[in-house]
Scaffold this motif. Structure first.
Motif, PDB file in Angstrom:
ATOM      1  N   VAL A  84       0.986  -1.158  -0.026  1.00 23.01           N
ATOM      2  CA  VAL A  84      -0.088   0.020   0.025  1.00 23.01           C
ATOM      3  C   VAL A  84       0.891   1.240   0.177  1.00 23.01           C
ATOM      4  CG1 VAL A  84      -0.134   0.149   2.473  1.00 23.01           C
ATOM      5  CG2 VAL A  84      -2.021   1.046   1.085  1.00 23.01           C
ATOM      6  N   ASP A  89      -4.390  13.451   2.813  1.00 21.79           N
ATOM      7  CA  ASP A  89      -5.592  14.047   2.057  1.00 21.79           C
ATOM      8  C   ASP A  89      -5.291  15.532   2.315  1.00 21.79           C
ATOM      9  OD1 ASP A  89      -7.461  15.049   0.242  1.00 21.79           O
ATOM     10  OD2 ASP A  89      -9.032  14.141   1.799  1.00 21.79           O
ATOM     11  N   VAL A 108      -5.223   8.590   2.360  1.00 21.83           N
ATOM     12  CA  VAL A 108      -5.817   7.842   1.283  1.00 21.83           C
ATOM     13  C   VAL A 108      -4.866   6.843   1.036  1.00 21.83           C
ATOM     14  CG1 VAL A 108      -6.165   7.952  -1.341  1.00 21.83           C
ATOM     15  CG2 VAL A 108      -6.577  10.198   0.271  1.00 21.83           C
ATOM     16  N   THR A 110      -3.770   3.637  -1.506  1.00 24.59           N
ATOM     17  CA  THR A 110      -4.084   2.896  -2.681  1.00 24.59           C
ATOM     18  C   THR A 110      -2.988   1.813  -2.523  1.00 24.59           C
ATOM     19  OG1 THR A 110      -4.393   5.234  -3.559  1.00 24.59           O
ATOM     20  CG2 THR A 110      -3.614   3.357  -4.959  1.00 24.59           C
ATOM     21  N   LYS A 117      -6.323  -4.077  -7.342  1.00 25.14           N
ATOM     22  CA  LYS A 117      -6.180  -2.585  -6.770  1.00 25.14           C
ATOM     23  C   LYS A 117      -7.300  -2.251  -5.851  1.00 25.14           C
ATOM     24  CE  LYS A 117      -4.945   1.764  -8.034  1.00 25.14           C
ATOM     25  NZ  LYS A 117      -4.874   2.997  -8.993  1.00 25.14           N
ATOM     26  N   ASP A 119      -8.584   1.036  -3.274  1.00 29.31           N
ATOM     27  CA  ASP A 119      -8.370   2.383  -2.871  1.00 29.31           C
ATOM     28  C   ASP A 119      -9.280   2.746  -1.715  1.00 29.31           C
ATOM     29  OD1 ASP A 119      -6.649   3.476  -4.987  1.00 29.31           O
ATOM     30  OD2 ASP A 119      -8.348   3.380  -6.286  1.00 29.31           O
ATOM     31  N   ASP A 120      -8.765   3.333  -0.687  1.00 30.87           N
ATOM     32  CA  ASP A 120      -9.716   3.540   0.600  1.00 30.87           C
ATOM     33  C   ASP A 120      -9.144   4.770   1.086  1.00 30.87           C
ATOM     34  OD1 ASP A 120     -11.504   2.921   2.407  1.00 30.87           O
ATOM     35  OD2 ASP A 120     -11.104   0.711   2.755  1.00 30.87           O
TER      36      ASP A 120
END
Length: 145
Positions: A84, A89, A108, A110, A117, A119-120
């Motif tokens: 990750v 942000d 963020v 990724t 993939k 994203d969170d």
């Protein structure tokens, strides 16, 4: 021939010695930097002890109850990654928050999990004690089921 070999070995050693560790960039006195170090310790280094250095005693007690970093992140944080990248942000950053003793930091994430993939995003509440920032609470995902 020996001279060329010696020069090549020396250059390789110099290059390897100059490579910096994968440390987050930024000002070390900001809450975002501390939050990034914390999650990097949990997800990329899988090191609970390193992560515990950046939390309040209340959160440390909760983390220790899970035993390992992977158990904690799977169950409480509710995110899993094989690898990750973590970024702060900056869209809602407030100078007032940065200079007070409390801050809310949005991160963020990724990365990849099982080849897909992911994203969170997560938000953490932070406290400053004696000039150092500590994570006090990991806010739950508002969009989780």
């Amino acid at each position: 021939m020996k001279l060329i070999h010696t020069i090549l070995v020396t250059l390789c050693l110099i290059l390897v010695g100059c490579v910096e560790e994968d440390k987050p960039r930024g000002d070390e006195d900001t809450p975002g930097y501390t939050a990034t170090i914390y999650f990097d310790a949990l997800y990329n280094k899988n090191n609970m002890d390193l992560a515990l250095e950046h939390v309040t005693p209340r959160l440390a007690r909760i983390m220790r109850s899970y035993g390992t970093a992977s158990q904690f992140t799977r169950n409480l944080v509710n995110m899993r990654f094989d690898e990750v990248t973590i970024e702060v942000d900056m869209t809602n950053e407030s100078l007032r928050e940065q200079y007070g003793d409390n801050a809310k930091v949005n991160l963020v994430f990724t990365g990849y999990f099982n080849g897909e993939k992911v994203d969170d995003m997560r938000s953490v509440q932070m406290l400053r004690k004696k000039g150092k920032w500590y994570i006090d609470k990991i806010n739950p995902d508002p969009f989780a089921r």
